[in-house]
Design a protein around this motif. Structure first.
Motif, PDB file in Angstrom:
ATOM      1  N   GLU A 109      -4.885  13.192   7.039  1.00  0.00           N
ATOM      2  CA  GLU A 109      -5.532  12.005   6.117  1.00  0.00           C
ATOM      3  C   GLU A 109      -4.551  10.925   5.920  1.00  0.00           C
ATOM      4  O   GLU A 109      -4.697   9.869   5.722  1.00  0.00           O
TER       5      GLU A 109
ATOM      6  N   VAL B  27       0.749   5.467   0.506  1.00  0.00           N
ATOM      7  CA  VAL B  27       0.322   6.602   1.006  1.00  0.00           C
ATOM      8  C   VAL B  27       0.914   7.680   0.309  1.00  0.00           C
ATOM      9  O   VAL B  27       2.186   8.167   0.885  1.00  0.00           O
TER      10      VAL B  27
ATOM     11  N   THR C 114       0.771  -1.237   0.024  1.00  0.00           N
ATOM     12  CA  THR C 114      -0.116   0.121   0.005  1.00  0.00           C
ATOM     13  C   THR C 114       0.807   1.317  -0.014  1.00  0.00           C
ATOM     14  O   THR C 114       2.028   1.338   0.832  1.00  0.00           O
TER      15      THR C 114
ATOM     16  N   GLN D  97      -4.760   7.056   6.367  1.00  0.00           N
ATOM     17  CA  GLN D  97      -4.456   6.011   5.319  1.00  0.00           C
ATOM     18  C   GLN D  97      -3.309   5.017   5.772  1.00  0.00           C
ATOM     19  O   GLN D  97      -3.592   3.781   5.443  1.00  0.00           O
TER      20      GLN D  97
ATOM     21  N   GLN E 111      -5.219   2.531   7.945  1.00  0.00           N
ATOM     22  CA  GLN E 111      -6.329   1.739   7.098  1.00  0.00           C
ATOM     23  C   GLN E 111      -5.426   0.661   6.228  1.00  0.00           C
ATOM     24  O   GLN E 111      -5.974  -0.155   5.847  1.00  0.00           O
TER      25      GLN E 111
END
Length: 205
Positions: free
Chosen positions: A96, A31, A29, A100, A103
């Motif tokens: 933010e 970010v 992932t 993220q 998550q």
């Protein structure tokens, strides 16, 4: 911290995005601070509302999105306005980013930030990776890619932390002077290392 976190950075034209995408291909992932910076001023966002309240409707394009060029011109010429904008946006971007990061579900997560060290965001991660190329190559690549003159690129480089300081602060360095095959090899080596570190990290469940 819930996931093992890697901070990825690099100067303009260093190939940071290419490196980030190579990690993403392995299912990691990302970010991305640049993407988040655009999200916090999207139509309907509190960030954009605050900018319009301060500077008026002329800061908007016909489609009601932010006129970035106009805003850039304004803050470039007025340091106090740049300070106001940073004070508005940096907390929104940080909030933010943290959301993220929390998550993320991959074994580790990469925070991609151009000014990772300059803005103290290395405090949010476990390890840092610098994508590095010599300044001369930065200038050549960026002026060709963005069709801007070399003096402009040089002034951007001058406004950022020096290459030497970044090299001294980074935990890992990816040398991007070679071809894509060499780059992929370096990324895969680090990917294996980070998977191992993530397994041993008490943060990962």
């Amino acid at each position: 911290m819930s996931r093992f976190r890697i901070g990825l950075t690099g100067g303009i034209g260093s190939g940071k995005t290419t490196v980030a995408n190579l990690f993403a291909k392995q299912g990691i992932t990302l970010v991305d601070a640049d993407i988040i910076a655009r999200q916090v001023v999207e139509p309907g966002s509190p960030g954009l509302s605050a900018i319009v309240t301060r500077h008026g409707q002329e800061m908007l394009l016909p489609d009601a999105s932010l006129d970035r060029r106009k805003l850039r011109g304004l803050v470039f010429n007025h340091p106090d306005e740049r300070e106001w904008l940073n004070a508005l946006l940096h907390p929104l971007i940080r909030q933010e980013m943290l959301k993220q990061l929390q998550q993320a579900t991959s074994p580790y997560v990469i925070l991609v930030v151009p000014l990772l060290f300059e803005n103290g965001l290395d405090s949010l991660v476990n390890q840092t990776v610098l994508v590095d190329i010599p300044s001369a190559l930065q200038i050549t690549r960026t002026s060709q890619r963005d069709d801007v003159d070399e003096a402009q690129v040089q002034s951007i480089i001058n406004s950022q932390m020096s290459r030497e300081d970044k090299l001294a602060r980074a935990d890992y360095v990816i040398d991007n002077q070679g071809d894509l095959v060499q780059l992929e090899h370096q990324v895969m080596q680090l990917h294996k290392q980070f998977l191992e570190q993530a397994k041993l990290s008490p943060d990962n469940d």
